[in-house]
Design a protein around this motif. Structure first.
Motif, mmCIF file in Angstrom:
data_model
loop_
_atom_site.group_PDB
_atom_site.id
_atom_site.type_symbol
_atom_site.label_atom_id
_atom_site.label_comp_id
_atom_site.label_asym_id
_atom_site.label_seq_id
_atom_site.Cartn_x
_atom_site.Cartn_y
_atom_site.Cartn_z
ATOM 1 N N TYR A 147 21.402 -13.219 5.915
ATOM 2 C CA TYR A 147 21.297 -13.188 4.458
ATOM 3 C C TYR A 147 20.663 -14.460 3.904
ATOM 4 N N ASN A 148 20.114 -15.277 4.793
ATOM 5 C CA ASN A 148 19.393 -16.487 4.399
ATOM 6 C C ASN A 148 20.274 -17.480 3.644
ATOM 7 N N LEU A 149 21.564 -17.512 3.974
ATOM 8 C CA LEU A 149 22.430 -18.534 3.394
ATOM 9 C C LEU A 149 22.035 -19.894 3.950
ATOM 10 N N SER A 150 22.067 -20.899 3.102
ATOM 11 C CA SER A 150 21.766 -22.242 3.588
ATOM 12 C C SER A 150 22.858 -22.681 4.565
ATOM 13 N N GLY A 210 28.394 -22.689 6.011
ATOM 14 C CA GLY A 210 29.538 -23.390 6.576
ATOM 15 C C GLY A 210 30.763 -23.305 5.680
ATOM 16 N N ARG A 211 30.567 -23.505 4.389
ATOM 17 C CA ARG A 211 31.680 -23.424 3.442
ATOM 18 C C ARG A 211 32.239 -22.005 3.373
ATOM 19 N N HIS A 250 35.965 -20.813 4.695
ATOM 20 C CA HIS A 250 36.857 -20.209 3.702
ATOM 21 C C HIS A 250 37.389 -18.870 4.189
ATOM 22 N N LEU A 251 36.507 -18.022 4.703
ATOM 23 C CA LEU A 251 36.927 -16.700 5.145
ATOM 24 C C LEU A 251 37.835 -16.772 6.369
ATOM 25 N N LEU A 252 37.516 -17.651 7.287
ATOM 26 C CA LEU A 252 38.387 -17.827 8.454
ATOM 27 C C LEU A 252 39.790 -18.247 8.028
ATOM 28 N N GLU A 253 39.855 -19.097 7.014
ATOM 29 C CA GLU A 253 41.154 -19.595 6.551
ATOM 30 C C GLU A 253 41.936 -18.499 5.830
ATOM 31 N N VAL A 254 41.329 -17.860 4.841
ATOM 32 C CA VAL A 254 42.086 -16.911 4.018
ATOM 33 C C VAL A 254 42.444 -15.649 4.791
ATOM 34 N N LEU A 255 41.692 -15.350 5.842
ATOM 35 C CA LEU A 255 41.996 -14.165 6.639
ATOM 36 C C LEU A 255 42.753 -14.503 7.922
ATOM 37 N N GLY A 309 31.282 -8.542 6.499
ATOM 38 C CA GLY A 309 30.740 -7.725 5.419
ATOM 39 C C GLY A 309 30.670 -8.425 4.081
ATOM 40 N N ILE A 310 31.432 -9.520 3.925
ATOM 41 C CA ILE A 310 31.455 -10.210 2.627
ATOM 42 C C ILE A 310 30.998 -11.660 2.735
ATOM 43 N N ILE A 311 30.392 -12.036 3.869
ATOM 44 C CA ILE A 311 29.979 -13.423 4.068
ATOM 45 C C ILE A 311 28.999 -13.868 2.985
ATOM 46 N N HIS A 312 28.200 -12.934 2.444
ATOM 47 C CA HIS A 312 27.165 -13.270 1.452
ATOM 48 C C HIS A 312 27.650 -13.066 0.026
#
Length: 249
Positions: free
Chosen positions: A109-112, A117-118, A122-127, A153-156
């Motif tokens: 998804y071309n995230l910087s 990284g952020r 975040h997703l690893l922590e909350v899940l 599915g929600i990384i972007h």
């Protein structure tokens, strides 16, 4: 943007080349921005086919779909970049770690690098996956696999999120964690379109629903109003009343 239409589905038909009958017939729905919208129905009703069409995975045989993001018509590029899809099947690389999977799909998804990284951390922590971030996901439990499937599915940070049976086959704790986080991102503005066979979960999660059977929409609207109109106390009772009690194997 609540109250504005974000997906306008107009007279969708779908017939597969190998079939003699339609999988979807005359499906028309409006889904409001900010909603949690349930697409519900028996096995083989056409739910997954409809979601696959809405996500652009397969084309309809006829009909039109219009997307609106932030209140404006969405281009094809916007649609691809702002829609998320969490399929019922696992959509990750078993031999990669959770961290590597998120990095891979985030890069698509071309995230910087810094945003990715952020977002990943975040997703690893909350899940609840931080401690297992560097383990291969092939070794994960069913609940952990469902959670990493969701994270991918929600990384972007999609504006519109499609969920096909996101909690199937998981333990109570994982199901609670998944639903709780989905409720949070919905409150933050993500529109969610959701299918499930867990009627109690769907009743708690969804405000508006469409019941699909044999490829047709047989009921749609606000869940509370549908229950009142049909003189039933629960979504499960509504489901049985409108779709019948026969087996759907």
């Amino acid at each position: 943007m609540a109250g504005q239409v974000c997906i306008e589905i107009q007279d969708i038909y779908k017939r597969y080349k190998s079939s003699q009958q339609d999988s979807l017939t005359h499906v028309s729905l409006d889904i409001q921005a900010g909603d949690v919208f349930g697409l519900l129905g028996p096995n083989g009703a056409g739910k997954t086919t409809l979601i696959s069409i809405l996500c652009g995975i397969i084309p309809p045989s006829s009909g039109q779909i219009h997307y609106f993001i932030d209140g404006a018509p969405a281009s094809e590029t916007q649609r691809k970049n702002r829609i998320g899809f969490v399929p019922q099947e696992y959509a990750f690389y078993q031999e990669l770690t959770a961290r590597q999977n998120l990095d891979y799909f985030g890069a698509m998804y071309n995230l910087s690098k810094s945003d990715l990284g952020r977002r990943r951390d975040h997703l690893l922590e909350v899940l609840g996956l931080t401690k297992s971030a560097d383990k291969k996901v092939g070794s994960f439990s069913g609940g952990m696999k469902r959670r990493i499937n969701l994270a991918i599915g929600i990384i972007h940070q999609p504006a519109i999120l499609f969920l096909d049976e996101p909690t199937v086959g998981v333990d109570v704790q994982s199901r609670n964690a998944i639903i709780r986080y989905l409720q949070q991102i919905n409150q933050d503005g993500t529109t969610i379109i959701y299918t499930s066979h867990h009627m109690s979960e769907a009743e708690e999660f969804c405000k508006n629903i469409a019941l699909i059977d044999n490829g047709k929409v047989i009921a749609k609207g606000e869940l509370l109003q549908l229950k009142t109109e049909n003189a039933v106390a629960s979504l499960q009772s509504l489901f049985i009343k409108l779709t019948g009690e026969q087996y759907r194997d």
